[in-house]
Write a protein that holds these residues in place. Structure first.
Motif, PDB file in Angstrom:
ATOM      1  N   ASN A 266     -21.104  35.998  69.470  1.00 12.85           N
ATOM      2  CA  ASN A 266     -20.993  34.846  70.362  1.00 12.85           C
ATOM      3  C   ASN A 266     -21.883  33.736  69.823  1.00 12.85           C
ATOM      4  OD1 ASN A 266     -19.251  35.614  72.752  1.00 12.85           O
ATOM      5  ND2 ASN A 266     -20.643  37.364  72.662  1.00 12.85           N
ATOM      6  N   PRO A 267     -21.342  32.518  69.684  1.00  8.25           N
ATOM      7  CA  PRO A 267     -22.080  31.455  68.998  1.00  8.25           C
ATOM      8  C   PRO A 267     -23.335  31.028  69.747  1.00  8.25           C
ATOM      9  CG  PRO A 267     -20.109  30.576  70.040  1.00  8.25           C
ATOM     10  CD  PRO A 267     -20.035  32.063  70.171  1.00  8.25           C
ATOM     11  N   GLY A 268     -24.325  30.564  68.965  1.00 11.46           N
ATOM     12  CA  GLY A 268     -25.519  30.014  69.569  1.00 11.46           C
ATOM     13  C   GLY A 268     -26.821  30.552  69.030  1.00 11.46           C
ATOM     14  N   PHE A 269     -26.784  31.716  68.375  1.00 11.35           N
ATOM     15  CA  PHE A 269     -27.992  32.327  67.845  1.00 11.35           C
ATOM     16  C   PHE A 269     -27.703  32.964  66.492  1.00 11.35           C
ATOM     17  CE2 PHE A 269     -28.338  32.608  72.463  1.00 11.35           C
ATOM     18  CZ  PHE A 269     -29.612  32.107  72.697  1.00 11.35           C
ATOM     19  N   GLY A 270     -28.672  32.913  65.593  1.00 14.06           N
ATOM     20  CA  GLY A 270     -28.569  33.653  64.351  1.00 14.06           C
ATOM     21  C   GLY A 270     -29.070  35.075  64.547  1.00 14.06           C
TER      22      GLY A 270
ATOM     23  N   PRO B  40     -15.454  35.366  70.145  1.00 17.51           N
ATOM     24  CA  PRO B  40     -15.048  36.769  70.252  1.00 17.51           C
ATOM     25  C   PRO B  40     -14.081  37.054  71.394  1.00 17.51           C
ATOM     26  CG  PRO B  40     -17.365  36.665  69.707  1.00 17.51           C
ATOM     27  CD  PRO B  40     -16.916  35.251  69.946  1.00 17.51           C
ATOM     28  N   GLY B  41     -14.221  36.353  72.506  1.00 23.10           N
ATOM     29  CA  GLY B  41     -13.331  36.586  73.643  1.00 23.10           C
ATOM     30  C   GLY B  41     -12.070  35.747  73.636  1.00 23.10           C
ATOM     31  N   THR B  42     -11.898  34.906  72.601  1.00 22.53           N
ATOM     32  CA  THR B  42     -10.722  34.044  72.508  1.00 22.53           C
ATOM     33  C   THR B  42      -9.651  34.753  71.691  1.00 22.53           C
ATOM     34  OG1 THR B  42     -12.167  32.100  72.526  1.00 22.53           O
ATOM     35  CG2 THR B  42      -9.892  31.759  71.849  1.00 22.53           C
ATOM     36  N   PRO B  43      -8.460  34.970  72.257  1.00 29.26           N
ATOM     37  CA  PRO B  43      -7.442  35.754  71.546  1.00 29.26           C
ATOM     38  C   PRO B  43      -6.793  35.001  70.392  1.00 29.26           C
ATOM     39  CG  PRO B  43      -6.564  34.931  73.619  1.00 29.26           C
ATOM     40  CD  PRO B  43      -8.024  34.561  73.606  1.00 29.26           C
ATOM     41  N   ALA B  44      -6.298  35.759  69.434  1.00 31.96           N
ATOM     42  CA  ALA B  44      -5.572  35.170  68.304  1.00 31.96           C
ATOM     43  C   ALA B  44      -4.359  34.377  68.771  1.00 31.96           C
ATOM     44  CB  ALA B  44      -5.142  36.281  67.334  1.00 31.96           C
ATOM     45  N   LYS B  45      -3.818  34.739  69.932  1.00 27.65           N
ATOM     46  CA  LYS B  45      -2.640  34.064  70.474  1.00 27.65           C
ATOM     47  C   LYS B  45      -2.862  32.570  70.679  1.00 27.65           C
ATOM     48  CE  LYS B  45       0.804  34.614  74.137  1.00 27.65           C
ATOM     49  NZ  LYS B  45       1.888  34.678  73.138  1.00 27.65           N
TER      50      LYS B  45
ATOM     51  N   GLN C  16     -13.601  42.358  66.376  1.00 25.54           N
ATOM     52  CA  GLN C  16     -13.063  41.163  65.730  1.00 25.54           C
ATOM     53  C   GLN C  16     -12.284  41.481  64.460  1.00 25.54           C
ATOM     54  OE1 GLN C  16     -13.289  38.244  67.640  1.00 25.54           O
ATOM     55  NE2 GLN C  16     -13.969  39.960  68.910  1.00 25.54           N
ATOM     56  N   LEU C  17     -12.467  42.679  63.932  1.00 25.11           N
ATOM     57  CA  LEU C  17     -11.708  43.051  62.726  1.00 25.11           C
ATOM     58  C   LEU C  17     -10.214  43.083  63.011  1.00 25.11           C
ATOM     59  CD1 LEU C  17     -14.052  45.838  61.319  1.00 25.11           C
ATOM     60  CD2 LEU C  17     -13.656  43.560  60.341  1.00 25.11           C
ATOM     61  N   LYS C  18      -9.833  43.568  64.190  1.00 21.17           N
ATOM     62  CA  LYS C  18      -8.410  43.560  64.558  1.00 21.17           C
ATOM     63  C   LYS C  18      -7.887  42.131  64.672  1.00 21.17           C
ATOM     64  CE  LYS C  18      -8.688  46.186  68.257  1.00 21.17           C
ATOM     65  NZ  LYS C  18      -8.253  46.964  69.449  1.00 21.17           N
ATOM     66  N   LYS C  19      -8.723  41.250  65.180  1.00 21.59           N
ATOM     67  CA  LYS C  19      -8.311  39.850  65.297  1.00 21.59           C
ATOM     68  C   LYS C  19      -8.132  39.220  63.912  1.00 21.59           C
ATOM     69  CE  LYS C  19     -10.457  37.293  68.336  1.00 21.59           C
ATOM     70  NZ  LYS C  19     -11.528  36.432  68.912  1.00 21.59           N
TER      71      LYS C  19
END
Length: 219
Positions: A141-145, A118-123, A153-156
């Motif tokens: 954020n990965p690691g849990f269901g 989530p914090g990693t930009p599309a760039k 994230q929709l904009k990304k």
């Protein structure tokens, strides 16, 4: 446009019946089988390794969509390819040389994907997009269901859709995290063409899997 592919995450399956669960989601209409591998280091939890994946590989002919949440990731690529991965997806932060990692995945005969948290930009895709077969946008954020979808994230997803379309190559745009019928619609509208879902697919037991998958497609 390609119909949305549904990739149930076996992280939400009943591990005591894992082979049966994989067979059930295959028969219920899953397009891919999503395999979440966590190392307790890159992400908080530990899931399973290549031996478990190899054991369930004969149960289905559907593609194994393998998301490696491990770092460093490079030493494990060969083991997961040998265990039956069709696509191996790695985080851009999981190794020092992401291009080399992508090249290695392809050399092993698998499709190669990259993951954006989530914090990693599309760039981050600016100099990667011409080398990959799939982009996975994490909407938690990965690691849990069972986490809630992060709306930003929709904009990304929409931005990456434009990048893919401008490039002219067929690249899958997958979203993982907090996917239910409502967020699935939003992701598809933003440009996603593959969705990972755990809880939303496996809720209700095998008799409900086909209806759960259909609901994610909008049916």
């Amino acid at each position: 446009m390609t119909p949305v592919r549904i990739a149930p995450s076996i992280l939400s399956a009943d591990f005591a019946r894992l082979g049966e669960e994989v067979r059930a989601i295959d028969e219920a209409g899953a397009d891919w089988i999503h395999v979440d591998v966590m190392d307790g280091h890159f992400v908080p939890n530990i899931s399973f390794g290549p031996a478990v994946m190899k054991a369930i590989r004969p149960v289905t002919t559907k593609p194994f969509d393998v998301h490696l949440m491990i770092a460093p990731v490079d030493p494990y690529l060969e083991a997961f390819a040998e265990a039956g991965a069709d696509c191996i997806t790695v985080h851009v932060e999981a190794g020092p040389h992401i291009h080399r990692t992508v090249q290695r995945i392809k050399a092993l005969g698998c499709r190669a994907g990259v993951v954006l948290c989530p914090g990693t930009p599309a760039k981050m895709l600016d100099y990667l997009l011409d080398t990959v077969d799939l982009v996975l946008v994490m909407s938690v954020n990965p690691g849990f269901g069972g986490q809630h979808f992060i709306p930003s994230q929709l904009k990304k997803i929409a931005a990456i859709r434009k990048m893919i379309d401008a490039g002219g190559r067929a690249i899958d745009l997958e979203v993982d995290g907090g996917i239910d019928p409502e967020t699935a619609r939003a992701c598809i509208e933003a440009g996603a063409d593959a969705l990972v879902a755990g809880t939303a697919v496996f809720r209700g037991g095998p008799a409900a899997y086909a209806a759960n998958i259909a609901a994610l497609r909008g049916g």
